[in-house]
Write a protein that holds these residues in place. Sequence first.
Motif, short mmCIF file in Angstrom:
data_model
loop_
_atom_site.label_atom_id
_atom_site.label_comp_id
_atom_site.label_asym_id
_atom_site.label_seq_id
_atom_site.Cartn_x
_atom_site.Cartn_y
_atom_site.Cartn_z
N ARG A 29 7.62 11.01 -4.48
CA ARG A 29 6.07 10.90 -4.12
C ARG A 29 5.82 9.88 -5.14
O ARG A 29 4.98 8.96 -5.04
CB ARG A 29 5.26 12.15 -4.42
N ILE A 61 11.22 7.04 3.75
CA ILE A 61 10.01 7.95 3.22
C ILE A 61 9.13 7.47 2.19
O ILE A 61 7.93 7.55 2.27
CB ILE A 61 10.78 9.34 2.84
N SER A 64 6.74 5.20 3.96
CA SER A 64 5.75 6.07 4.59
C SER A 64 4.88 6.80 3.79
O SER A 64 3.40 6.73 4.10
CB SER A 64 6.51 7.23 5.31
N LEU A 65 5.20 7.16 2.63
CA LEU A 65 4.11 7.81 1.91
C LEU A 65 3.18 7.01 1.16
O LEU A 65 1.92 7.14 1.21
CB LEU A 65 4.91 8.46 0.61
N GLN A 68 0.75 6.11 3.78
CA GLN A 68 -0.31 7.09 3.91
C GLN A 68 -1.25 7.00 3.06
O GLN A 68 -2.62 7.35 3.09
CB GLN A 68 0.36 8.48 3.97
N SER A 160 1.51 7.36 11.94
CA SER A 160 2.65 6.25 12.30
C SER A 160 2.42 5.61 13.69
O SER A 160 1.46 6.20 14.48
CB SER A 160 3.89 6.65 12.66
N ASN A 221 9.77 11.87 12.93
CA ASN A 221 8.76 11.39 11.63
C ASN A 221 7.67 12.07 11.43
O ASN A 221 7.61 12.43 10.06
CB ASN A 221 8.49 10.00 12.35
N SER A 224 9.12 15.64 9.66
CA SER A 224 9.35 15.43 8.23
C SER A 224 8.15 15.20 7.51
O SER A 224 8.11 15.78 6.23
CB SER A 224 10.38 13.98 8.11
N ASN A 225 7.24 14.42 7.66
CA ASN A 225 6.18 13.99 6.81
C ASN A 225 5.10 15.39 6.86
O ASN A 225 4.54 15.58 5.59
CB ASN A 225 5.15 12.84 7.46
N ARG A 229 4.27 17.33 3.32
CA ARG A 229 2.92 17.45 2.91
C ARG A 229 2.85 19.17 2.40
O ARG A 229 1.79 19.43 1.57
CB ARG A 229 1.94 17.05 3.93
#
Length: 519
Positions: A29, A61, A64-65, A68, A160, A221, A224-225, A229
């Motif tokens: 994170r 990842i 991706s974070l 987001q 995504s 995807n 996992s996300n 969370r």
Amino acid sequence: MITAGGEPTSSSGPWLRIGTERRPVDRIREQGLRGAAALRSLGVSSGDAVATLLKNDFPFIELSLAAQHIGAYLTPINWHNSAPELEYILVNSQARFLLAHMDLLDAPGLSLPPNLHLATCASAGTEPGPHPVHGGVGDWSEWIARFAPDQSPPVPPVGSMIYTSGTTGRPKAVRRAPPTPEEARANFAHYAHVYGARPFLDRGEAMVAMAPGPLYHAAPNAWSNFFLRCDASVVIETKFDAERLLATIEAERVTHLLVVPTMFALLLQLPEEVRKRYDMSSLRFVMHGAAPCAPHLKKAMIDWWGPVIFEHYGGTETGALTFCGSEEWLSHPGTVGRVLDDARVAVLDAAGQQCPAGSTGQIYGRRMLFPDFTYVGDDEKRRGSERGGLITLGDVGHMDEDGYLYLTGRNSDVIISGGVNIYPAEIEAAIMAIPGVVDCAVIGIPDDAFGESVAAIIQPDASARLDPDELKRILRTKIAGYKVPKSFVFQPDMPREDSGKVFKGKLREPYWRNAARQI
């Protein structure tokens, strides 16, 4: 504890494992927040697209974070795509930023858009090399290390923007509108139920969720996300291997697992002594979807793992529409479940009228409080997918008297032989139940008299001796005569996506390449 990569990890708190390396989620994170600050430094902001050309890896990842956090659309690109497909997606999505494994940028003829910022990283098992100058950013980890974690409040994640593989034309992507706070809350509650997390969240119990598929696909995807969370520990495989999956479930005490039906088939091909070697008692929720599952495979998996296998039907455009547990499925074999409370589903005929129970038609559905979407650059396709406010994913099927939905196949897979519609899923399920068959795909091939005829492409077990005449005899006792394949082709393996799904387009292509007409 020391990871396989030689770095220390915390013994408490959730962790992320990719391949054999494990890192604390808190560290991931923090990297994501550094990535968010780094993206902002390039002018990337809410509503922009950032792309990946990555195998399953930690930077995937982290980006991706980061996306987001600032409200950007992550656009994962299938790294098997050709250079023209990759270039098309980067241009069509208007991506501002690309993070790529260096070895994947070696595609012959690849030319990146001039206004694209590029960061790179080395694939696992490869030596770091010189970084492309394009965009001037350099190595991802070194670049984001220059930035303090972003301190701005996160915005509601837009999700995504994943492109299809493009096997039947140009790849397309679903771009969803930013959710309202009410929609964001409803979406989290929806997936907490569909992904089996709600009881664990209510009781404050730890979860270990595993995704064996590639992160450029929508389901692994999102899975996992979502669990990241939820403060769960997450295991992401770099490549599916049946026995390694069992070993990892036992070693990490996996509670939640996402699979596709092909993985069931490969797991059941393992010798019985191998299957019995591993302890599966930690599993509480095994979700599958993405394609129809042959009933005998699912029954065998429930017999092996117990009533922990669940299924949903839906897609990127609609979210999950139906849901089914093991007990329900055993009483309604073959179903993909009943309609969820927050969804609507209708089976419609060619005139747009509701089909009676048991009658096959095109499936339309929609979730309430799910943000609307568009197909990027293809408003006509978006309009054509909707009827009466409901959206079709291109699937056909029927509803039974009890309200359970069954999939027959996809419109694009329908074989029209002598004016009769033939749906491959039923035939494939019958063939898969025959001993010695590892996998199969049923396709339509050119036929001068009937337009198309039914052909079965079969991957046999190495020791099997399958005879076409005997296969036809067996199938005539299970399905209508006109559905029995006229021809059988045996081959040692199938062209597959990384998720295990068969590329039917690649199987059809040699037959239709020089045909007078095209399907």
